[in-house]
Design a protein around this motif. Structure first.
Motif, PDB file in Angstrom:
ATOM      1  N   GLY A 118      41.793  56.031  -5.626  1.00 38.38           N
ATOM      2  CA  GLY A 118      42.311  55.836  -4.272  1.00 38.38           C
ATOM      3  C   GLY A 118      43.792  56.171  -4.187  1.00 38.38           C
ATOM      4  N   HIS A 122      45.723  58.927  -1.958  1.00 43.02           N
ATOM      5  CA  HIS A 122      46.783  58.502  -1.029  1.00 43.02           C
ATOM      6  C   HIS A 122      48.038  59.361  -1.211  1.00 43.02           C
ATOM      7  CE1 HIS A 122      49.066  55.993   1.640  1.00 43.02           C
ATOM      8  NE2 HIS A 122      49.970  55.760   0.691  1.00 43.02           N
ATOM      9  N   TYR A 128      45.589  55.802   3.065  1.00 47.51           N
ATOM     10  CA  TYR A 128      45.713  54.409   3.507  1.00 47.51           C
ATOM     11  C   TYR A 128      46.367  54.311   4.885  1.00 47.51           C
ATOM     12  CZ  TYR A 128      44.586  53.423  -1.379  1.00 47.51           C
ATOM     13  OH  TYR A 128      43.974  53.377  -2.608  1.00 47.51           O
ATOM     14  N   THR A 133      39.576  54.232   2.884  1.00 47.57           N
ATOM     15  CA  THR A 133      39.507  53.726   1.511  1.00 47.57           C
ATOM     16  C   THR A 133      38.549  54.620   0.735  1.00 47.57           C
ATOM     17  OG1 THR A 133      37.656  52.271   2.044  1.00 47.57           O
ATOM     18  CG2 THR A 133      39.874  51.321   2.208  1.00 47.57           C
ATOM     19  N   LYS A 135      35.933  53.687  -0.783  1.00 46.16           N
ATOM     20  CA  LYS A 135      34.575  53.275  -0.411  1.00 46.16           C
ATOM     21  C   LYS A 135      34.106  54.009   0.852  1.00 46.16           C
ATOM     22  CE  LYS A 135      32.123  49.144   1.146  1.00 46.16           C
ATOM     23  NZ  LYS A 135      32.260  47.724   1.484  1.00 46.16           N
ATOM     24  N   LYS A 136      34.995  54.097   1.867  1.00 41.48           N
ATOM     25  CA  LYS A 136      34.650  54.776   3.124  1.00 41.48           C
ATOM     26  C   LYS A 136      34.404  56.263   2.889  1.00 41.48           C
ATOM     27  CE  LYS A 136      36.810  51.983   6.760  1.00 41.48           C
ATOM     28  NZ  LYS A 136      37.874  51.954   7.777  1.00 41.48           N
ATOM     29  N   SER A 153      36.311  49.692  -4.881  1.00 41.93           N
ATOM     30  CA  SER A 153      36.621  48.277  -4.613  1.00 41.93           C
ATOM     31  C   SER A 153      35.803  47.772  -3.425  1.00 41.93           C
ATOM     32  CB  SER A 153      38.109  48.118  -4.299  1.00 41.93           C
ATOM     33  OG  SER A 153      38.878  48.595  -5.362  1.00 41.93           O
TER      34      SER A 153
END
Length: 476
Positions: A118, A122, A128, A133, A135-136, A153
């Protein structure tokens, strides 16, 4: 919205060029970036974030900035309100473009079996700030979290659901995956998600069924033996002895008199590893049968121990080079079949470990997992979680010295409390006779050099409401 209705902590949306221009003008007036930030009552880092247009100005900072530049905040707000709306619309379009770029980049990475973190994404795309994220992003791509080596996460519930679906699918094919198989296949720990393998099956609405292993084990061994003999023939090696799955000793002996080579066969599942116990077994065969070298034919590619120079390992990857397509198919079948230990066999080996540990503890010897492996040829961690569990099940009283090495915090606390009560009783029995034992005396009674490494002697006396050494000295 009217300027007066905007809360002081809300942000004033200005086009990036206008916001940057206003802040740069303030720097020219004040001379330095730090002085400009100080005049607005904000930190240097916050000022730079506003200047880089990473965030919009709060109303409070906006008013302060306009006043420093002798501008009317309300007029500035009204003047750029229409531009702000179009700017926000443009920002939204930019966001969609960036999301497409991110997804395209992730697809390329996944094709190369590379999994960016992540933080890495970023730095590259500022994910962010977009409310994205890892996950998304994986969800947008439709990636199965179970197949990722490192899980995103906050994906615990999704992983639990995917595991349950996987289990139902496998059981419908009459395959009951074991804990080891699931953990190694999906790079996760079942205990972090469920209370154990039985709990996982229960949540899936299934009953954990252990397949009787002896027939499968013999079948796998026979298939591998047949392939091994064909390989040795292709290698032009003379076979002297062949032993079946139920016979003792190394499986095959090849070579010439005074120069014998042993061949040991391990029909392992693809997730199993060549372990230390396998090498120790080969060492025994080498000495007993006077072998100069040992070939280890195994259907796994995984090795978790150091291989000595007299052992040559033929993993599945290497065996394939000597096999026909039909033989490779058979090897793959062996690799896919997972063997569970029969309950009876498992209980017998557990009991052997417990009896051996009890016998040695009676002589004052406290064994470790390596001692048991060397003497009994049994790998403790296949049958127990750790050595603490072995001693607990054996009902052996743990010494004060050994209590330092207990890994389980709850068990350690329980053992220490029991030992503390015994020490306090010992002190009481001695003081009742008019003798106050020292730290060295208490230590000797409990098998340690002194007690100070565990408890302070003064604290032990205070627990019993007895005078400490210094208090007794003062009374004298």
């Amino acid at each position: 919205m009217e300027f007066e209705d905007i809360h002081l902590n809300w942000r004033i949306v200005l086009p990036s060029s206008i916001q940057k221009s206003l802040l740069n003008t303030l720097i020219k007036i004040k001379g330095k970036c730090g002085m400009a930030a100080k005049s607005l009552g904000i930190s240097w880092s916050s000022f730079n974030r506003y200047r880089r247009c990473e965030v919009f100005l709060t109303k409070k900072v906006f008013i302060s900035l306009c006043e420093k530049l002798n501008l009317d905040p309300k007029e500035v707000y009204i003047k750029y309100s229409n531009q702000s709306v179009s700017f926000l619309y443009k920002k939204n379009i930019d966001k969609e473009k960036r999301l497409k770029e991110i997804l395209a980049y992730m697809k390329k990475c996944l094709k190369k079996m590379y999994f960016p973190s992540g933080n890495e994404l970023h730095k590259k795309f500022r994910i962010y700030t977009m409310g994205l994220t890892l996950k998304k992003i994986y969800s947008y791509l439709g990636v199965n979290f179970l197949l990722l080596p490192k899980k995103p996460s906050n994906s615990r519930e999704e992983i639990k659901g995917l595991l349950i679906n996987y289990l139902r699918e496998e059981v419908s094919r009459n395959h009951f995956p074991s804990r080891k198989e699931i953990e190694q296949k999906f790079h996760l720990k079942i205990d972090g998600l469920f209370k154990g393998i039985e709990d996982l099956y229960r949540n899936a609405g299934l009953q954990y069924k252990q397949v009787e292993n002896q027939a499968i084990k013999i079948e796998k061994a026979r298939k591998l033996l047949k392939i091994a003999l064909n390989i040795l023939e292709k290698m032009k090696l003379k076979v002297l002895i062949v032993r079946g799955p139920n016979q003792q000793g190394i499986d095959i002996v090849i070579g010439k008199p005074c120069r014998y080579i042993g061949v040991e066969l391990k029909a392992y599942n693809k997730f199993e590893k060549v372990k230390k116990k396998d090498i120790l077994q080969l060492k025994k065969f080498k000495i007993r049968e006077k072998l100069t070298k040992v070939f280890l034919f195994t259907t796994t590619n995984r090795i978790s121990t150091e291989i000595p120079p007299w052992v040559e390992v033929f993993t599945f990857k290497r065996l394939k080079n000597y096999c026909s397509k039909e033989e490779i198919k058979i090897l793959n079948e062996i690799r896919e079949k997972s063997i569970h230990f029969e309950t009876k066999d498992k209980e017998e080996k557990r009991q052997r470990i417990l009896d051996y540990v009890k016998k040695n503890a009676a002589k004052g010897k406290y064994l470790g997992a390596d001692n048991i492996l060397n003497e009994l040829g049994i790998y403790v961690y296949t049958y127990f979680k750790n050595m603490d569990e072995v001693y607990e099940k054996a009902g052996i009283k743990v010494s004060l010295r050994r209590s330092r090495y207990i890994r389980n915090p709850k068990l350690k606390e329980k053992v220490r409390k029991e030992l503390l009560n015994e020490i306090l009783q010992f002190i009481q029995s001695k003081t009742a006779k008019g003798h106050y034992p020292s730290g060295i005396e208490i230590g000797k009674a409990f098998g340690v050099k002194n007690i100070w490494n565990y408890w302070k002697v003064g604290d032990l006396y205070k627990m019993l409401n007895l005078p400490t050494y210094l208090e007794r000295k003062r009374i004298k």
